[in-house]
Design a protein around this motif. Structure first.
Motif, PDB file in Angstrom:
ATOM      1  N   ASP A 152       0.854  -1.195   0.000  1.00  0.00           N
ATOM      2  CA  ASP A 152       0.000   0.000   0.000  1.00  0.00           C
ATOM      3  C   ASP A 152       0.883   1.236   0.000  1.00  0.00           C
ATOM      4  O   ASP A 152       1.504   1.574   1.012  1.00  0.00           O
ATOM      5  CB  ASP A 152      -0.915   0.003   1.235  1.00  0.00           C
ATOM      6  CG  ASP A 152      -1.908   1.165   1.240  1.00  0.00           C
ATOM      7  OD1 ASP A 152      -1.833   2.019   0.337  1.00  0.00           O
ATOM      8  OD2 ASP A 152      -2.744   1.205   2.162  1.00  0.00           O
ATOM      9  N   GLN A 153       0.938   1.899  -1.125  1.00  0.00           N
ATOM     10  CA  GLN A 153       1.806   3.075  -1.245  1.00  0.00           C
ATOM     11  C   GLN A 153       1.386   4.211  -0.322  1.00  0.00           C
ATOM     12  O   GLN A 153       2.195   5.095  -0.011  1.00  0.00           O
ATOM     13  CB  GLN A 153       1.849   3.571  -2.709  1.00  0.00           C
ATOM     14  CG  GLN A 153       0.714   4.490  -3.130  1.00  0.00           C
ATOM     15  CD  GLN A 153      -0.602   3.742  -3.381  1.00  0.00           C
ATOM     16  OE1 GLN A 153      -0.683   2.529  -3.228  1.00  0.00           O
ATOM     17  NE2 GLN A 153      -1.623   4.473  -3.767  1.00  0.00           N
ATOM     18  N   ALA A 431     -12.523   1.999   7.291  1.00  0.00           N
ATOM     19  CA  ALA A 431     -12.471   3.392   7.730  1.00  0.00           C
ATOM     20  C   ALA A 431     -11.185   3.680   8.500  1.00  0.00           C
ATOM     21  O   ALA A 431     -10.530   4.708   8.263  1.00  0.00           O
ATOM     22  CB  ALA A 431     -13.685   3.717   8.601  1.00  0.00           C
ATOM     23  N   THR A 432     -10.816   2.801   9.406  1.00  0.00           N
ATOM     24  CA  THR A 432      -9.625   3.070  10.214  1.00  0.00           C
ATOM     25  C   THR A 432      -8.335   2.858   9.429  1.00  0.00           C
ATOM     26  O   THR A 432      -7.301   3.424   9.780  1.00  0.00           O
ATOM     27  CB  THR A 432      -9.635   2.207  11.488  1.00  0.00           C
ATOM     28  OG1 THR A 432      -9.891   0.837  11.147  1.00  0.00           O
ATOM     29  CG2 THR A 432     -10.731   2.684  12.435  1.00  0.00           C
ATOM     30  N   SER A 433      -8.385   2.068   8.362  1.00  0.00           N
ATOM     31  CA  SER A 433      -7.226   1.951   7.486  1.00  0.00           C
ATOM     32  C   SER A 433      -7.087   3.173   6.579  1.00  0.00           C
ATOM     33  O   SER A 433      -5.980   3.630   6.291  1.00  0.00           O
ATOM     34  CB  SER A 433      -7.330   0.687   6.622  1.00  0.00           C
ATOM     35  OG  SER A 433      -7.184  -0.471   7.398  1.00  0.00           O
ATOM     36  N   ASP A 434      -8.227   3.692   6.123  1.00  0.00           N
ATOM     37  CA  ASP A 434      -8.221   4.782   5.144  1.00  0.00           C
ATOM     38  C   ASP A 434      -8.144   6.172   5.762  1.00  0.00           C
ATOM     39  O   ASP A 434      -7.839   7.138   5.057  1.00  0.00           O
ATOM     40  CB  ASP A 434      -9.485   4.718   4.284  1.00  0.00           C
ATOM     41  CG  ASP A 434      -9.592   3.443   3.460  1.00  0.00           C
ATOM     42  OD1 ASP A 434      -8.631   2.641   3.478  1.00  0.00           O
ATOM     43  OD2 ASP A 434     -10.637   3.239   2.808  1.00  0.00           O
ATOM     44  N   VAL A 471      -8.122  -8.113   2.251  1.00  0.00           N
ATOM     45  CA  VAL A 471      -7.805  -6.681   2.167  1.00  0.00           C
ATOM     46  C   VAL A 471      -7.544  -6.141   3.571  1.00  0.00           C
ATOM     47  O   VAL A 471      -6.611  -5.378   3.804  1.00  0.00           O
ATOM     48  CB  VAL A 471      -8.944  -5.906   1.488  1.00  0.00           C
ATOM     49  CG1 VAL A 471      -8.675  -4.406   1.511  1.00  0.00           C
ATOM     50  CG2 VAL A 471      -9.130  -6.389   0.056  1.00  0.00           C
ATOM     51  N   GLU A 472      -8.392  -6.536   4.508  1.00  0.00           N
ATOM     52  CA  GLU A 472      -8.199  -6.261   5.938  1.00  0.00           C
ATOM     53  C   GLU A 472      -8.019  -7.610   6.638  1.00  0.00           C
ATOM     54  O   GLU A 472      -8.168  -8.672   6.034  1.00  0.00           O
ATOM     55  CB  GLU A 472      -9.407  -5.520   6.521  1.00  0.00           C
ATOM     56  CG  GLU A 472      -9.757  -4.213   5.829  1.00  0.00           C
ATOM     57  CD  GLU A 472      -8.826  -3.076   6.198  1.00  0.00           C
ATOM     58  OE1 GLU A 472      -7.977  -3.260   7.100  1.00  0.00           O
ATOM     59  OE2 GLU A 472      -8.931  -2.004   5.567  1.00  0.00           O
ATOM     60  N   SER A 473      -7.740  -7.569   7.920  1.00  0.00           N
ATOM     61  CA  SER A 473      -7.573  -8.793   8.689  1.00  0.00           C
ATOM     62  C   SER A 473      -8.889  -9.563   8.781  1.00  0.00           C
ATOM     63  O   SER A 473      -9.978  -8.979   8.812  1.00  0.00           O
ATOM     64  CB  SER A 473      -7.087  -8.467  10.104  1.00  0.00           C
ATOM     65  OG  SER A 473      -7.154  -9.612  10.938  1.00  0.00           O
ATOM     66  N   LEU A 480     -15.105  -5.026  15.277  1.00  0.00           N
ATOM     67  CA  LEU A 480     -15.876  -4.524  16.420  1.00  0.00           C
ATOM     68  C   LEU A 480     -15.189  -3.299  17.016  1.00  0.00           C
ATOM     69  O   LEU A 480     -15.839  -2.285  17.306  1.00  0.00           O
ATOM     70  CB  LEU A 480     -16.003  -5.616  17.480  1.00  0.00           C
ATOM     71  CG  LEU A 480     -16.812  -6.870  17.096  1.00  0.00           C
ATOM     72  CD1 LEU A 480     -16.689  -7.928  18.179  1.00  0.00           C
ATOM     73  CD2 LEU A 480     -18.275  -6.512  16.860  1.00  0.00           C
ATOM     74  N   TYR A 481     -13.888  -3.394  17.180  1.00  0.00           N
ATOM     75  CA  TYR A 481     -13.117  -2.279  17.745  1.00  0.00           C
ATOM     76  C   TYR A 481     -13.214  -1.042  16.855  1.00  0.00           C
ATOM     77  O   TYR A 481     -13.457   0.072  17.334  1.00  0.00           O
ATOM     78  CB  TYR A 481     -11.666  -2.706  17.911  1.00  0.00           C
ATOM     79  CG  TYR A 481     -10.711  -1.590  18.280  1.00  0.00           C
ATOM     80  CD1 TYR A 481     -10.592  -1.163  19.596  1.00  0.00           C
ATOM     81  CD2 TYR A 481      -9.936  -0.969  17.311  1.00  0.00           C
ATOM     82  CE1 TYR A 481      -9.723  -0.135  19.943  1.00  0.00           C
ATOM     83  CE2 TYR A 481      -9.052   0.048  17.642  1.00  0.00           C
ATOM     84  CZ  TYR A 481      -8.954   0.471  18.954  1.00  0.00           C
ATOM     85  OH  TYR A 481      -8.087   1.490  19.283  1.00  0.00           O
ATOM     86  N   ALA A 482     -13.038  -1.224  15.550  1.00  0.00           N
ATOM     87  CA  ALA A 482     -13.082  -0.086  14.631  1.00  0.00           C
ATOM     88  C   ALA A 482     -14.461   0.558  14.627  1.00  0.00           C
ATOM     89  O   ALA A 482     -14.586   1.790  14.587  1.00  0.00           O
ATOM     90  CB  ALA A 482     -12.700  -0.528  13.220  1.00  0.00           C
ATOM     91  N   ALA A 483     -15.502  -0.260  14.661  1.00  0.00           N
ATOM     92  CA  ALA A 483     -16.859   0.275  14.622  1.00  0.00           C
ATOM     93  C   ALA A 483     -17.173   1.120  15.845  1.00  0.00           C
ATOM     94  O   ALA A 483     -17.886   2.132  15.763  1.00  0.00           O
ATOM     95  CB  ALA A 483     -17.859  -0.876  14.515  1.00  0.00           C
ATOM     96  N   VAL A 484     -16.641   0.721  16.979  1.00  0.00           N
ATOM     97  CA  VAL A 484     -16.963   1.390  18.242  1.00  0.00           C
ATOM     98  C   VAL A 484     -16.059   2.587  18.513  1.00  0.00           C
ATOM     99  O   VAL A 484     -16.487   3.591  19.087  1.00  0.00           O
ATOM    100  CB  VAL A 484     -16.883   0.361  19.396  1.00  0.00           C
ATOM    101  CG1 VAL A 484     -16.982   1.040  20.752  1.00  0.00           C
ATOM    102  CG2 VAL A 484     -17.981  -0.681  19.237  1.00  0.00           C
ATOM    103  N   THR A 485     -14.796   2.510  18.083  1.00  0.00           N
ATOM    104  CA  THR A 485     -13.831   3.564  18.423  1.00  0.00           C
ATOM    105  C   THR A 485     -13.477   4.483  17.262  1.00  0.00           C
ATOM    106  O   THR A 485     -13.099   5.623  17.473  1.00  0.00           O
ATOM    107  CB  THR A 485     -12.518   2.955  18.931  1.00  0.00           C
ATOM    108  OG1 THR A 485     -11.874   2.245  17.856  1.00  0.00           O
ATOM    109  CG2 THR A 485     -12.762   2.010  20.097  1.00  0.00           C
ATOM    110  N   ARG A 486     -13.532   3.969  16.033  1.00  0.00           N
ATOM    111  CA  ARG A 486     -13.043   4.688  14.840  1.00  0.00           C
ATOM    112  C   ARG A 486     -11.630   5.226  15.101  1.00  0.00           C
ATOM    113  O   ARG A 486     -11.303   6.374  14.800  1.00  0.00           O
ATOM    114  CB  ARG A 486     -14.008   5.815  14.434  1.00  0.00           C
ATOM    115  CG  ARG A 486     -15.344   5.268  13.934  1.00  0.00           C
ATOM    116  CD  ARG A 486     -16.296   6.348  13.501  1.00  0.00           C
ATOM    117  NE  ARG A 486     -15.890   7.004  12.269  1.00  0.00           N
ATOM    118  CZ  ARG A 486     -16.363   6.696  11.055  1.00  0.00           C
ATOM    119  NH1 ARG A 486     -17.225   5.710  10.910  1.00  0.00           N
ATOM    120  NH2 ARG A 486     -15.959   7.369   9.993  1.00  0.00           N
TER     121      ARG A 486
END
Length: 573
Positions: A152-153, A431-434, A471-473, A480-486
């Motif tokens: 991922d550049q 979202a948290t990757s981008d 693409v993601e893990s 769950l973590y990303a959805a709740v914390t962003r």
């Protein structure tokens, strides 16, 4: 007012369905109780907490199920122990049991394939990619194609696409093909470009793709979206044994992560046949809801022979995945206006409007559910317009058509999903990757409609959550973590990115259970722990609805069960 009316109608519809289901479940529960007694004794599972995702009985401490894996009863330990005195006991102790997690958008074959090729995920520089590739090649010598995945550049300081010349210095003769992390671009060396057998200089691009070129018009080695087909056409095809192997590897990784179901997005007919052979041998440890790979052989098969369901209930194909556009990271997502960081570029359509319309109309005629990959605001608008035309007067029916990713939407289009009953199949970790670069891509105005989980849910849109692995893990705990914390792994940015779009832990868990099941027409079978449903569940060391948000990322899967049988157990500590 219209939004509130949409929400109210959705709630009434869901309540009515739930009441009808409860009546059926009571009858079915009595039937399976008798069947379990006839064919084998029941099993009694006990735990500190069982989160059922059933609003009528949200928490229990015991669950009984029969030899066929149908749930007989839920309640407290004392009552069920008296009711089933001879049951086989599974005592999970102080652990928490939740319904089996379902990833509503993943790629099991690709996940298995990543275990056999160079892993480039997380490399923070081009130099690190090359180092990893060199190490992999030293362990896998030869003249055959050298494959890798995950670069991922956007994670590199220069943030520029690499070139064939970077690879040529290490591999002047051996063809090299490295997929970008999103699977929507690939990096090749000169030997791989030469294998294509045509001169890629000039200004030609395939429909739905792009060949990146330098100032002299020479190909740089980066192929985007359908341009990658040029490489796929000359690479050696995988044989049947290889397809089965990578599917088996992918499924084993999935159950180890706590998944009991996966919606496999974009399955060719040959891969579906490999799944069928595995299912016939009883070699599928989880449930796979396969989406055919576009308007091709698999969709033709469904139209000819009808919707498919294997006798053991672990394999289905009744849906098709179409492609509206590319990905945001490679600037292939179709936008209504220019990219904010690349003026003159509005992305690309992988399928033309006419091709999408023809495929959607065909699926409608065949009774096949449609899920369309759409990331940019233009891609999403085109998908909704296509659905409206194809569904026509049936737009209000129980069609359950989906948009896969629904990543950047015009605020004008957000309410349309609820109005049309379209499911948003979204991936929180995208979202948290981008987030480090997404606003730079689309600008401050358009980011307001991006990764908009809260706006979607509050508008009455059903959210089926997944990961888009590899693409993601594959780990749903990260979703769950990303959805709740962003937030990223270190909790940054403080308070989360665009925090108004956060979900609660319960909403996130529902997205990976009941709502994912609904997106696969399976909510009367799985997605919650209720009488008559399948005993698909996960035993966790922690309670995902009680731990601090930061600890969702480190939940520990102790065991995964499908049909009441253990398909994964964590090694003893």
């Amino acid at each position: 007012m219209r939004r509130r009316l949409t929400q109210s109608l959705a709630l009434v519809w869901e309540w009515g369905n739930r009441m009808r289901y409860r009546a059926l479940a009571l009858v079915l529960g009595m039937f399976v109780a008798n069947a379990g007694a006839a064919e084998g004794g029941p099993t009694l599972l006990t735990a500190s907490r069982i989160h059922t995702m059933d609003v009528a009985t949200p928490v229990a401490t015991a669950m009984a199920y029969d030899a066929d894996g149908r749930i007989l009863a839920l309640g407290n330990v004392e009552t069920l122990a008296r009711r089933y005195p001879d049951a086989t006991r599974i005592d999970a102790g102080n652990a928490t049991v939740i319904p089996g997690l379902i990833d509503a958008h993943g790629h099991l074959g690709d996940l298995g394939e990543t275990q056999l090729i160079a892993d480039l995920v997380g490399a923070d520089s081009k130099a690190e990619v090359l180092d990893r590739l060199r190490a992999f090649a030293s362990k896998n010598p030869g003249e055959g194609w050298l494959l890798g995945n995950g670069w991922d550049q956007n994670d590199w300081d220069e943030k520029q696409f690499p070139s064939a010349a970077d690879l040529d210095a290490l591999f002047p003769q051996r063809p090299v093909w490295l997929l970008r992390v999103d699977g929507h671009a690939g990096w090749s060396n000169t030997a791989a470009l030469r294998a294509i057998g045509r001169d890629l200089s000039g200004d030609w691009h395939p429909d739905g793709g792009k060949v990146l070129r330098d100032s002299a018009g020479k190909p740089t080695g980066i192929l985007v979206d359908s341009a990658m087909d040029l490489i796929d056409a000359v690479r050696p095809a995988a044989d049947a044994a290889h397809l089965e192997r990578v599917l088996a590897l992918g499924m084993q990784a999935a159950v180890a992560a706590g998944l009991t179901g996966v919606h496999d997005a974009g399955v060719p007919l040959a891969e579906m046949q490999a799944y069928q052979r595995l299912a016939d041998r009883g070699a599928m440890p989880l449930r796979v809801y396969a989406l055919a790979d576009g308007n091709k052989e698999a969709l033709d098969w469904l139209c000819r022979d009808g919707l498919y369901r294997h006798a053991d209930g672990r394999l289905q194909m009744r849906a098709v995945k179409l492609f509206a556009d590319g990905a945001l990271g490679s600037r292939g997502a179709a936008m209504l206006e220019d990219y904010s960081d690349d003026h003159g570029n509005r992305g690309l359509l992988v399928m033309s409007a006419d091709e999408l319309a023809a495929a959607a109309a065909k699926a409608k005629r065949c009774g096949v559910q449609v899920g369309t990959h759409a990331i940019g605001d233009r891609g999403n608008r085109l998908s909704l317009d296509t659905y409206a035309k194809a569904l026509g007067k049936d737009a209000g029916s129980d069609h359950r058509w989906r948009i896969e990713h629904a990543q950047v939407l015009s605020l004008q289009d957000l309410p349309r999903l609820a109005d049309m009953g379209v499911i948003a199949s979204m991936q929180p970790t995208h979202a948290t990757s981008d987030m480090p670069w997404a606003e730079e891509r689309v600008g401050a105005a358009r980011i307001a409609g991006a990764y908009a989980w809260r706006q979607m849910r509050d508008a009455g849109v059903r959210l089926a959550l997944g990961s888009d692995f590899p693409v993601e893990s594959v780990e749903p705990r990260l979703g769950l973590y990303a959805a709740v914390t962003r937030a990223d792994a270190s909790g940054k940015p403080a308070g989360g990115w665009l925090p108004g779009e956060k979900l609660t832990a319960y909403e996130a868990l529902r997205g990976f259970t009941l709502d994912a099941a609904y997106a696969g027409f399976a909510e009367t079978e799985v997605g919650s722990l209720e009488v008559g449903k399948r005993a698909d569940f996960v035993i966790l060391a922690e309670d995902p609805l009680a731990v601090p948000d930061a600890q969702l990322r480190t939940l520990h899967v102790r065991a995964t069960y499908v049909d009441g049988k253990q398909v994964f157990a964590a090694p003893a500590q």
